[in-house]
Design a protein around this motif. Structure first.
Motif, PDB file in Angstrom:
ATOM      1  N   PRO A  58      95.628 -35.370 -42.496  1.00 49.88           N
ATOM      2  CA  PRO A  58      96.523 -34.392 -43.142  1.00 49.88           C
ATOM      3  C   PRO A  58      97.357 -34.953 -44.289  1.00 49.88           C
ATOM      4  O   PRO A  58      97.867 -34.180 -45.108  1.00 49.88           O
TER       5      PRO A  58
ATOM      6  N   TYR B  51      89.517 -34.753 -43.253  1.00 44.77           N
ATOM      7  CA  TYR B  51      90.431 -35.808 -43.704  1.00 44.77           C
ATOM      8  C   TYR B  51      91.706 -35.838 -42.871  1.00 44.77           C
ATOM      9  O   TYR B  51      92.044 -34.868 -42.193  1.00 44.77           O
TER      10      TYR B  51
ATOM     11  N   PHE C  28      91.020 -30.740 -41.661  1.00 46.40           N
ATOM     12  CA  PHE C  28      91.998 -31.824 -41.527  1.00 46.40           C
ATOM     13  C   PHE C  28      92.315 -32.029 -40.062  1.00 46.40           C
ATOM     14  O   PHE C  28      92.429 -31.059 -39.309  1.00 46.40           O
TER      15      PHE C  28
END
Lengths: 210, 210
Positions: free
Chosen positions: A136, A134, A117
């Motif tokens: 967070p 990705y 993340f």
């Protein structure tokens, strides 16, 4: 010769992966028996400490014979759960985080970072060093989806507790914390903190004491 | 209230820089006195451990009064030698090494990486993240020139012992070793090893034991 470990001191616990690695080397070299002295010289650990550690584990060497290498190997393999893979997520792909992604614990075949993340990553995700990364905002959802048990925390200090609070709501069981923050966690989560500044300062303090 | 420390246990030594940082925070917040309970809550360390550590250092709190914050602060400042700068060199500017160069221990004003080495750097040197970086062929010469006392070792495993043997001929006093190799050094050099794989495996082992 070997039976189930009972209550093992924390300091011994920390040495187990090291023992495992060195005993693997001796086994690979075809050695059948090993003495605490040989291990001591290879590992730079006092041989009395090694004998005490092994006795906690229920392994007792024979005088003039030493320990059975294959027996130790199987014991450590079982104890350290090498057969079972652990999915790891990394949070914070800054300088240190991206070094970890690239390195990705190559020597541990059953420990892999499979998810990351970073605040600079988009909601729909991207690949960084081959790892799905990705934003967070999707921590809770993605950690469940990837079955993550352990998180490596390499976020800036100011975000450490906030991220930890969100992790506390997931099913993770451990955090390897590289921030200098002493993060607060619920009881079921274990934290191992590695503060690089502290390690350096400790070394310098020991040197200046000499 | 405070006198010179005598023989301090290794585990206590490791906590000194942490105590120093937290006591600084309390001092900055204008707090005059602090109890072991308050420190315990902030640092997530058992208050009995704190009291025992402080007694090793010769600091004794008064019941219902606690410790004098300024007294502690001066003591830690003196003990940890914050007034004296330590020049640090980094060897191996790979992924992890370059993360260290960029980070460069920003919170430790008196500990700085001032020199680096990498096999990809030219003999005449170059600047990486603002740090003079040379080819390892010049290790002995440059370490003397920059007055280096501590080295951070982030080279590949296969080069770790060879580089260490060359360092042993210089005046360095300590190595912060990030390679998984148990490097052999002469007695006057202290080694602190941080094996990231071992830290991760230890955490996983502790989790699986629960």
């Amino acid at each position: 010769m070997l039976h189930e470990p009972t209550k093992i001191p924390q300091a011994t616990t920390k040495r187990l992966p090291l023992y495992y690695r060195f005993i693997q080397n001796f086994a690979n070299a075809g050695q059948k028996r090993i003495s605490s002295q040989e291990l001591s010289e290879a590992m730079k650990i006092d041989s009395a400490t090694i004998r005490r550690d092994f006795s906690y584990l229920g392994a007792f060497g024979k005088k003039g014979y030493g320990y059975d290498v294959q027996g130790l190997l199987e014991f450590f393999r079982k104890t350290l759960d090498q057969d079972e893979a652990t999915n790891v997520a990394l949070i914070g792909v800054g300088h240190l985080g991206s070094a970890f992604l690239k390195y990705n614990f190559q020597r541990n075949h059953n420990t892999k970072i499979v998810l990351a993340f970073d605040t600079n990553s988009p909601l729909e995700g991207e690949r960084i060093s081959g790892i799905d990364t990705y934003h967070p905002d999707r921590i809770e959802e993605k950690i469940a989806e990837y079955g993550i048990e352990v998180v490596i925390l390499t976020v800036p200090s100011r975000s450490a507790q906030e991220v930890t609070d969100r992790l506390a709501k997931t099913d993770i069981k451990g955090i390897l914390n590289f921030t200098p923050v002493r993060i607060a966690v619920p009881e079921h989560i274990r934290v191992q903190t590695i503060d690089l500044s502290v390690e350096l300062q400790t070394l310098i303090y020991q040197i200046k004491q000499q």
